[in-house]
Design an enzyme around this catalytic site. Structure first.
Site, PDB file in Angstrom:
ATOM      1  N   CYS A  31      31.300 -31.673 -55.284  1.00  0.00           N
ATOM      2  CA  CYS A  31      30.142 -30.792 -55.167  1.00  0.00           C
ATOM      3  C   CYS A  31      29.352 -30.792 -56.465  1.00  0.00           C
ATOM      4  O   CYS A  31      29.742 -31.414 -57.451  1.00  0.00           O
ATOM      5  CB  CYS A  31      30.578 -29.367 -54.829  1.00  0.00           C
ATOM      6  N   ASP A 439      -6.083 -46.517 -62.606  1.00  0.00           N
ATOM      7  CA  ASP A 439      -6.587 -47.636 -63.387  1.00  0.00           C
ATOM      8  C   ASP A 439      -7.176 -48.636 -62.382  1.00  0.00           C
ATOM      9  O   ASP A 439      -6.856 -48.588 -61.188  1.00  0.00           O
ATOM     10  CB  ASP A 439      -5.446 -48.264 -64.185  1.00  0.00           C
ATOM     11  N   ASP A 629      -2.061 -48.862 -70.294  1.00  0.00           N
ATOM     12  CA  ASP A 629      -1.898 -47.669 -69.473  1.00  0.00           C
ATOM     13  C   ASP A 629      -0.628 -46.895 -69.805  1.00  0.00           C
ATOM     14  O   ASP A 629      -0.488 -45.745 -69.378  1.00  0.00           O
ATOM     15  CB  ASP A 629      -1.854 -48.048 -67.980  1.00  0.00           C
TER      16      ASP A 629
END
Length: 744
Positions: A31, A439, A629
């Site tokens: 878990c 872009d 970028d």
């Protein structure tokens, strides 16, 4: 082999920063609380810098300073926490996972069979208590129920028992501890009441609790198995060897690690391409669905790029390797899948923290309930029944499954849509985006340029220019060579730096390059480019003949206009920020109908624009691919990059998308909003469930049977709510979800 006999140093790799890295397969993780315990325990050890556990594959990635700790200490720390560790081997992990699935299914069958039989006996007792059943008959039914329930509970409860005992041995608590305590107390009390010939026993409650818990755990296991299968299918595409063609033409099969860029490899029909490269000889059809998303076979010829993992369908090929093993596109996709699986979202971290504190609070609430009822004069048995109900009904399984269940489903849907997550909280941030900044080059357009407006050129002239273009490394020359179907380069070609290439053919001087190099006047160059403002000019001249201009332009992605329209209709604000010249950017913006555009921007200018948008309260999604970028991708609220982008841009982006189409951007936004809504629904449901259920249980209005039903159904509800995302996955491909209105 035991942990003491294993040479752990042999499984360590050193990162470029000098850190030691090791991948381990961890047993006993059940878990989110287990994940928190492992990461927190290792993080507290001196020298350990990061420890990230993938709850789906149980893969633990650990980075540490080798001068401050060792691999043996890390494994010993895991052992002290109650977990066994092995070197990560996908085959062994899959085998252990399959064995776990079979065990859960057998346990589910045993508990279901036992529950049905005990319920039949219990119904007889309940009706008999109202109509005058004899004590002897009631005791017989209770003992018969005990005979069925006790061995069934031991067998079906093994997954919970192992986990709980390991946690207690390591002096910690996990979600399975209250489950085991609740079931054990219910069985113990039922035996005591059977011995005392009491009217009620709770054998059916204990077995029913295990049955519904096993349903939830098996569903969770199957979801994780399906998600893990995505990564396994990708890994299965990777070849282990390649057939190298030597200088004398002979073929030798060698490991991929021995193949260097520039070498030639031989790919037979029906085989997968082992490494990225370009075709030198041969024409075939390639299954490129991994790269482009298109299932139709694509024709490839000399000069075309091929990628590792793609399938050569019809003819033998000779390929010149461009990328070594470990750096291919397939390797990048695999790394991104692993990074996404190990990363955590904000909601997961929130649920992890809540689950970590949940177990102690559950035990405290049950203890206070027992003491409170006992202090009011109730006997210890009625007080214990109420405490058991509190312990069972407040089990934090629903909270632990609330976010992981959604993430497992969403990651699979995003992968099918061609989107690979790189950051753990990318889904949440994508869901928050309201402004999309593109872009131009390589993002709205394809990364590879192509020849345009060549109808008026003599085919023989174009073919000769294409042969000359084969000797140039410039992208414009490569586009001309592809368009001309050139295969044989000219001899004795020389390059003039910054200008172009030239050769002597049949006594004539051939030139290919800039307008000035080929003596094309500025006026003629302007007239040639007049009809295509976004195109670049490449000029060819054959001796003293008139210069021939070729226009090379980047083509829009096939569905760019459709994708932009989908986003506009969904209410997103759209903009283009490009470093390219004004004319081509304006042309693209006009074609797509994007009014907000800027050209000639530096990386600093792009960041300034993003900061200005953020200052106005906009959540910006930046989509870009170039080296320039990367700063903007990192500065945006969330970012996407095509898989063909440079590595720096991929590293800065929060997710990458595959193929030549732009639709994965729309799908990522739509799926993220649906996933975010499902996460919030699950969290609110889990919280509200406990706020409503706990007071009723403390007040004594809930029996252990009702508590088992309520708690188990809460886990099933959050799991089904996550699976509900699959039902709406088909509609996602048609329209993006509005940033102002999330689907419920």
């Amino acid at each position: 082999m035991t942990a003491h006999e294993r040479d752990w140093d042999a499984f360590i790799t050193l990162t470029p920063e000098g850190r030691a890295h090791m991948d381990l397969a961890v047993e006993g993780v059940t878990c989110a609380a287990c994940m928190v315990e492992i990461e927190r325990g290792l993080g507290a050890q001196e020298g350990v810098e990061t420890a990230r556990l993938n709850l789906t594959s149980h893969r633990l990635a650990v980075d540490w300073a080798p001068e401050r700790t060792t691999a043996e200490r890390i494994v010993e720390t895991l052992s002290r926490l109650g977990y066994r560790a092995h070197p990560f081997d996908p085959a062994q992990v899959r085998e252990r996972a399959d064995a776990t699935g079979r065990e859960l299914l057998r346990a589910l069958a045993v508990s279901g069979f036992a529950m049905m039989n005990i319920m039949l006996l219990s119904v007889s007792v309940w009706s008999g208590n109202a109509t005058g059943i004899t004590p002897e008959t009631r005791d017989f039914f209770h003992w018969l129920s005990a005979l069925i329930a006790l061995p069934a509970a031991v067998y079906a409860g093994r997954p919970f028992l192992r986990s709980a005992f390991s946690a207690i041995a390591a002096r910690r608590l996990n979600m399975d501890v209250p489950i085991v305590i609740g079931v054990s107390l219910a069985l113990f009390l039922s035996v005591m009441q059977t011995v005392q010939s009491a009217h009620h026993a709770y054998f059916e409650s204990a077995v029913m609790l295990l049955f519904f818990l096993l349903i939830g755990r098996y569903l969770d296991h199957m979801m994780r198995r399906r998600t893990r299968a995505f990564a396994e299918n990708i890994a299965a595409l990777k070849a282990e060897t390649a057939v190298v063609q030597r200088a004398d033409g002979s073929l030798r099969e060698v490991p991929l690690s021995k193949v260097e860029p520039g070498q030639r490899i031989y790919v037979r029909a029906g085989e997968r391409v082992p490494l990225d490269g370009r075709i030198e000889t041969g024409t075939s059809e390639i299954d490129q669905s991994l790269v482009t998303g298109e299932t139709a076979l694509a024709r490839v010829e000399p000069g075309d790029a091929v990628y590792a993992g793609t399938l050569n369908a019809s003819a033998n090929l000779t390929v010149q390797v461009t990328t070594a093993s470990g750096a291919t596109l397939l390797d990048e996709v695999t790394r991104l899948l692993e990074a996404a699986g190990q990363a955590k979202s904000r909601h997961v971290r929130l649920a992890d923290r809540a689950a970590a504190y949940y177990s102690p609070l559950v035990h405290l609430a049950a203890l206070l309930t027992f003491l409170g009822w006992w202090a009011t004069g109730q006997g210890w048995q009625p007080a214990l029944v109420t405490a058991i109900s509190v312990l069972i009904i407040t089990c934090p399984c629903a909270l632990g499954l609330a976010i992981p269940a959604v993430q497992v489903v969403t990651s699979g849907l995003l992968f099918r849509a061609g989107v690979l997550l790189h950051a753990g909280d990318a889904v949440e941030r994508l869901a928050e985006a309201d402004t999309i900044v593109f872009d131009k080059t390589g993002t709205l357009t394809l990364a590879v340029p192509e020849l345009v407006a060549a109808d008026g050129v003599d085919p023989d002239v174009q073919a000769l220019a294409g042969r000359l273009a084969l000797s140039s490394r410039h992208p414009l020359s490569a586009a001309l060579a592809r368009a001309s179907d050139a295969r044989v380069p000219l001899d004795q070609v020389s390059e003039v730096p910054g200008e172009g290439v030239e050769a002597i053919c049949d006594g004539r001087r051939l030139r290919l390059g800039s307008a000035s190099f080929c003596e094309l006047s500025p006026a003629d160059a302007e007239r040639a480019a007049a009809g295509h403002p976004g195109a670049s000019l490449l000029v060819f001249r054959d001796g003293e003949a008139a210069p021939v201009p070729f226009l090379i332009a980047q083509r829009l992605r096939p569905d760019a206009a459709e994708a932009v329209e989908r986003l506009r209709q969904a209410g997103y604000r759209l903009a283009i920020l490009s470093g390219d010249r004004e004319a081509p950017v304006a042309n693209i913006a006009e074609t797509l109908g994007i009014a907000d555009w800027r050209a000639g921007l530096t990386p600093k200018d792009k960041i300034a624009r993003l900061e200005a948008l953020a200052a106005k309260g906009h959540k910006v999604l930046m989509v870009g691919d170039g080296l320039n970028d990367a700063p903007a991708l990192a500065a945006a609220h969330v970012s996407l990059s095509p898989v063909t982008a440079v590595h720096v841009a991929q590293a800065a982006a929060d997710a990458v998308f595959l193929g030549d189409r732009l639709s994965p951007v729309c799908d990522a936004l739509a799926l993220s909003r649906r996933a975010h809504a499902a996460m919030m629904q699950n969290l609110w449901f889990s919280t509200l469930y406990n706020f409503v259920a706990v007071p009723f249980a403390v007040a004594g209005f809930v029996t252990p049977l009702i508590a088992a039903l309520a708690m188990s159904l809460s886990s099933v509800v959050v799991t089904l709510n996550a699976l509900r995302l699959r039902l709406g996955a088909q509609s996602v491909g048609g329209a993006a979800v509005s940033p102002r209105q999330e689907e419920s």
